[in-house]
Scaffold this motif. Structure first.
Motif, PDB file in Angstrom:
ATOM      1  N   HIS A   7       7.074 -11.233  -7.617  1.00 49.06           N
ATOM      2  CA  HIS A   7       7.697 -10.969  -8.914  1.00 49.06           C
ATOM      3  C   HIS A   7       8.752  -9.889  -8.713  1.00 49.06           C
ATOM      4  O   HIS A   7       8.568  -8.962  -7.919  1.00 49.06           O
ATOM      5  CB  HIS A   7       6.663 -10.505  -9.945  1.00 49.06           C
ATOM      6  N   PHE A   8       9.862 -10.001  -9.434  1.00 51.92           N
ATOM      7  CA  PHE A   8      10.938  -9.016  -9.348  1.00 51.92           C
ATOM      8  C   PHE A   8      11.164  -8.408 -10.729  1.00 51.92           C
ATOM      9  O   PHE A   8      11.073  -9.103 -11.754  1.00 51.92           O
ATOM     10  CB  PHE A   8      12.227  -9.658  -8.845  1.00 51.92           C
ATOM     11  N   PHE A   9      11.461  -7.101 -10.736  1.00 50.47           N
ATOM     12  CA  PHE A   9      11.670  -6.381 -11.988  1.00 50.47           C
ATOM     13  C   PHE A   9      12.933  -5.538 -11.876  1.00 50.47           C
ATOM     14  O   PHE A   9      13.357  -5.161 -10.785  1.00 50.47           O
ATOM     15  CB  PHE A   9      10.458  -5.491 -12.297  1.00 50.47           C
ATOM     16  N   GLU A  10      13.514  -5.231 -13.023  1.00 47.44           N
ATOM     17  CA  GLU A  10      14.751  -4.456 -13.051  1.00 47.44           C
ATOM     18  C   GLU A  10      14.533  -3.027 -12.561  1.00 47.44           C
ATOM     19  O   GLU A  10      15.390  -2.443 -11.909  1.00 47.44           O
ATOM     20  CB  GLU A  10      15.326  -4.445 -14.470  1.00 47.44           C
ATOM     21  N   THR A  11      13.386  -2.459 -12.886  1.00 46.00           N
ATOM     22  CA  THR A  11      13.055  -1.107 -12.459  1.00 46.00           C
ATOM     23  C   THR A  11      11.672  -1.106 -11.816  1.00 46.00           C
ATOM     24  O   THR A  11      10.881  -2.036 -12.018  1.00 46.00           O
ATOM     25  CB  THR A  11      13.054  -0.131 -13.655  1.00 46.00           C
ATOM     26  N   LYS A  12      11.378  -0.062 -11.040  1.00 41.58           N
ATOM     27  CA  LYS A  12      10.088   0.001 -10.363  1.00 41.58           C
ATOM     28  C   LYS A  12       8.937   0.087 -11.354  1.00 41.58           C
ATOM     29  O   LYS A  12       7.920  -0.603 -11.207  1.00 41.58           O
ATOM     30  CB  LYS A  12      10.060   1.201  -9.415  1.00 41.58           C
ATOM     31  N   ASP A  39       0.611   2.724  -1.884  1.00 45.33           N
ATOM     32  CA  ASP A  39       1.022   4.117  -1.683  1.00 45.33           C
ATOM     33  C   ASP A  39       1.032   4.832  -3.029  1.00 45.33           C
ATOM     34  O   ASP A  39       0.911   4.218  -4.085  1.00 45.33           O
ATOM     35  CB  ASP A  39       2.395   4.175  -1.000  1.00 45.33           C
ATOM     36  N   ASN A  40       1.202   6.161  -2.974  1.00 46.45           N
ATOM     37  CA  ASN A  40       1.089   6.954  -4.204  1.00 46.45           C
ATOM     38  C   ASN A  40       2.440   7.228  -4.837  1.00 46.45           C
ATOM     39  O   ASN A  40       2.711   8.350  -5.300  1.00 46.45           O
ATOM     40  CB  ASN A  40       0.340   8.257  -3.928  1.00 46.45           C
ATOM     41  N   ALA A  41       3.300   6.214  -4.879  1.00 46.61           N
ATOM     42  CA  ALA A  41       4.571   6.346  -5.590  1.00 46.61           C
ATOM     43  C   ALA A  41       4.311   6.458  -7.095  1.00 46.61           C
ATOM     44  O   ALA A  41       3.228   6.102  -7.588  1.00 46.61           O
ATOM     45  CB  ALA A  41       5.464   5.148  -5.287  1.00 46.61           C
ATOM     46  N   GLU A  43       5.367   4.827  -9.718  1.00 44.94           N
ATOM     47  CA  GLU A  43       5.042   3.604 -10.470  1.00 44.94           C
ATOM     48  C   GLU A  43       3.626   3.129 -10.189  1.00 44.94           C
ATOM     49  O   GLU A  43       2.967   2.530 -11.049  1.00 44.94           O
ATOM     50  CB  GLU A  43       6.047   2.494 -10.158  1.00 44.94           C
ATOM     51  N   ASN A  44       3.126   3.395  -8.980  1.00 48.60           N
ATOM     52  CA  ASN A  44       1.762   2.992  -8.645  1.00 48.60           C
ATOM     53  C   ASN A  44       0.735   3.894  -9.326  1.00 48.60           C
ATOM     54  O   ASN A  44      -0.343   3.433  -9.719  1.00 48.60           O
ATOM     55  CB  ASN A  44       1.566   3.018  -7.128  1.00 48.60           C
ATOM     56  N   LEU A  45       1.055   5.177  -9.468  1.00 53.78           N
ATOM     57  CA  LEU A  45       0.190   6.069 -10.225  1.00 53.78           C
ATOM     58  C   LEU A  45       0.147   5.656 -11.697  1.00 53.78           C
ATOM     59  O   LEU A  45      -0.908   5.724 -12.346  1.00 53.78           O
ATOM     60  CB  LEU A  45       0.678   7.515 -10.096  1.00 53.78           C
ATOM     61  N   ALA A  46       1.293   5.209 -12.204  1.00 52.78           N
ATOM     62  CA  ALA A  46       1.332   4.719 -13.586  1.00 52.78           C
ATOM     63  C   ALA A  46       0.503   3.444 -13.735  1.00 52.78           C
ATOM     64  O   ALA A  46      -0.157   3.233 -14.761  1.00 52.78           O
ATOM     65  CB  ALA A  46       2.779   4.460 -14.004  1.00 52.78           C
ATOM     66  N   LEU A  47       0.528   2.578 -12.701  1.00 52.20           N
ATOM     67  CA  LEU A  47      -0.288   1.361 -12.735  1.00 52.20           C
ATOM     68  C   LEU A  47      -1.772   1.705 -12.767  1.00 52.20           C
ATOM     69  O   LEU A  47      -2.548   1.084 -13.515  1.00 52.20           O
ATOM     70  CB  LEU A  47       0.027   0.505 -11.512  1.00 52.20           C
ATOM     71  N   GLN A  48      -2.180   2.705 -11.976  1.00 56.40           N
ATOM     72  CA  GLN A  48      -3.580   3.129 -11.983  1.00 56.40           C
ATOM     73  C   GLN A  48      -3.996   3.626 -13.366  1.00 56.40           C
ATOM     74  O   GLN A  48      -5.059   3.263 -13.887  1.00 56.40           O
ATOM     75  CB  GLN A  48      -3.795   4.232 -10.946  1.00 56.40           C
ATOM     76  N   SER A  49      -3.152   4.446 -13.958  1.00 57.74           N
ATOM     77  CA  SER A  49      -3.474   5.004 -15.268  1.00 57.74           C
ATOM     78  C   SER A  49      -3.548   3.924 -16.342  1.00 57.74           C
ATOM     79  O   SER A  49      -4.470   3.912 -17.170  1.00 57.74           O
ATOM     80  CB  SER A  49      -2.435   6.063 -15.642  1.00 57.74           C
ATOM     81  N   GLN A  50      -2.589   2.994 -16.307  1.00 62.24           N
ATOM     82  CA  GLN A  50      -2.529   1.979 -17.353  1.00 62.24           C
ATOM     83  C   GLN A  50      -3.639   0.944 -17.217  1.00 62.24           C
ATOM     84  O   GLN A  50      -4.225   0.497 -18.214  1.00 62.24           O
ATOM     85  CB  GLN A  50      -1.160   1.289 -17.322  1.00 62.24           C
ATOM     86  N   SER A  51      -3.951   0.538 -15.980  1.00 63.22           N
ATOM     87  CA  SER A  51      -4.946  -0.528 -15.789  1.00 63.22           C
ATOM     88  C   SER A  51      -6.339  -0.083 -16.212  1.00 63.22           C
ATOM     89  O   SER A  51      -7.158  -0.916 -16.637  1.00 63.22           O
ATOM     90  CB  SER A  51      -4.962  -0.967 -14.326  1.00 63.22           C
ATOM     91  N   ALA A  66      -1.938   7.526   2.853  1.00 64.85           N
ATOM     92  CA  ALA A  66      -1.350   8.838   3.108  1.00 64.85           C
ATOM     93  C   ALA A  66       0.169   8.715   3.226  1.00 64.85           C
ATOM     94  O   ALA A  66       0.713   7.624   3.450  1.00 64.85           O
ATOM     95  CB  ALA A  66      -1.930   9.438   4.390  1.00 64.85           C
ATOM     96  N   CYS A  67       0.866   9.819   3.092  1.00 67.88           N
ATOM     97  CA  CYS A  67       2.326   9.832   3.156  1.00 67.88           C
ATOM     98  C   CYS A  67       2.813   9.329   4.509  1.00 67.88           C
ATOM     99  O   CYS A  67       2.297   9.734   5.562  1.00 67.88           O
ATOM    100  CB  CYS A  67       2.822  11.250   2.896  1.00 67.88           C
ATOM    101  N   ASP A  68       3.788   8.443   4.477  1.00 67.99           N
ATOM    102  CA  ASP A  68       4.404   7.899   5.692  1.00 67.99           C
ATOM    103  C   ASP A  68       3.372   7.281   6.640  1.00 67.99           C
ATOM    104  O   ASP A  68       3.474   7.403   7.861  1.00 67.99           O
ATOM    105  CB  ASP A  68       5.194   8.993   6.443  1.00 67.99           C
TER     106      ASP A  68
END
Length: 278
Positions: A7-12, A39-41, A43-51, A66-68
């Motif tokens: 799936h593709f989206f306009e923003t992350k 990873d802990n970007a 948008e992914n933190l927002a996905l965790q919170s919302q789900s 972990a980072c990198d």
């Protein structure tokens, strides 16, 4: 066992709500998601919170790398890399010029993901496609598989179209219309940039863009796929994919490519390998 969805989206952060909706739909269908590794970007933190919010209440456990350290999520990282290589291979074989690749890559990724889901894998001693393992069945479009990038004349005439005017337009097959009948395709018109969703297509048995030698090239099918209990060779009989290029694939890589030229069946060819609308 890996099954890829594209799936593709306009923003992350635009993926948060649609992803929660997808997880919820899978849960209602009986194959809910228990763990998500990413990873802990932001948008992914927002996905965790919302789900796990009161709105969705999906109860999913999130594991962040972990980072990198992408190797901690190697299955996803290698899957993305492999799918990207297949997309480039599909566009190369279809002779798509670079200027058009950025317009068509979304549909190409979606088709590559379908082809990947049709790969046969053995899970708990059962040999089935990835779709059958995960969803219980293959997509409807597997009965009518055609090559990504193939040329076809799409019927565009209306009731008031003059009788001597062109009744169709040569377009490029870029994907399947999943919310329609199984024999409905997405056909791209290079001149207008429009995508026609139609089942009224006369296939020209060649690629839309001409190759370096001026020929349209051949067709492409993933070999080894079982469709309705028959080997892929039967798809050419039931789905019309005759004169095709066969590709042998392993679990996550392309191994061998063999091809033979397609043949124009009654089309009117011009000097550059094109075809006039019928």
């Amino acid at each position: 066992m890996q099954l890829k969805f594209v799936h593709f989206f306009e923003t992350k952060d635009g993926m948060v709500e649609p992803t929660c909706e997808l997880f919820s739909r899978w849960k209602r269908a009986g194959y809910g998601v228990d763990i998500v590794c990413l990873d802990n970007a932001g948008e992914n933190l927002a996905l965790q919170s919302q789900s796990n919010s009161a709105t969705w209440q999906l109860g999913i456990e999130f594991e962040f790398t972990a980072c990198d350290t992408p190797q901690q999520n190697s299955l996803a990282e290698v899957g993305i890399f492999t799918l990207a290589n297949r997309v480039r291979a599909m566009m190369h074989y279809a002779h798509v010029p670079l200027e058009f690749r950025y317009k068509l890559f979304r549909d190409c990724y979606a088709t590559a993901a379908i082809n990947d889901g049709l790969m046969l894998v053995e899970l708990n001693g059962v040999l089935k496609s990835r779709f059958e393992h995960f969803c219980g069945q293959n997509p409807k479009c597997t009965k009518y598989l055609w090559t990504w990038g193939e040329a076809g004349t799409v019927k565009l005439c209306q009731k008031m179209t003059p009788k001597l005017s062109d009744q169709g337009k040569t377009c490029m097959m870029i994907g399947y219309a999943h919310d329609h009948n199984s024999d409905t395709y997405r056909m791209w018109d290079k001149d207008t940039g429009r995508v026609h969703v139609s089942r009224d297509v006369v296939w020209l048995r060649r690629m839309y863009f001409s190759g370096p030698n001026g020929s349209g090239g051949g067709n492409l099918v993933v070999s080894g796929i079982l469709v309705n209990g028959a080997e892929e060779s039967s798809v050419g009989e039931s789905g019309g994919a005759n004169g095709v290029q066969h590709i042998a694939m392993l679990e996550d890589d392309i191994v061998e490519v063999g091809q033979h030229n397609a043949v124009d069946n009654g089309t009117i060819g011009d000097d550059n390998g094109g075809a006039e609308p019928i």
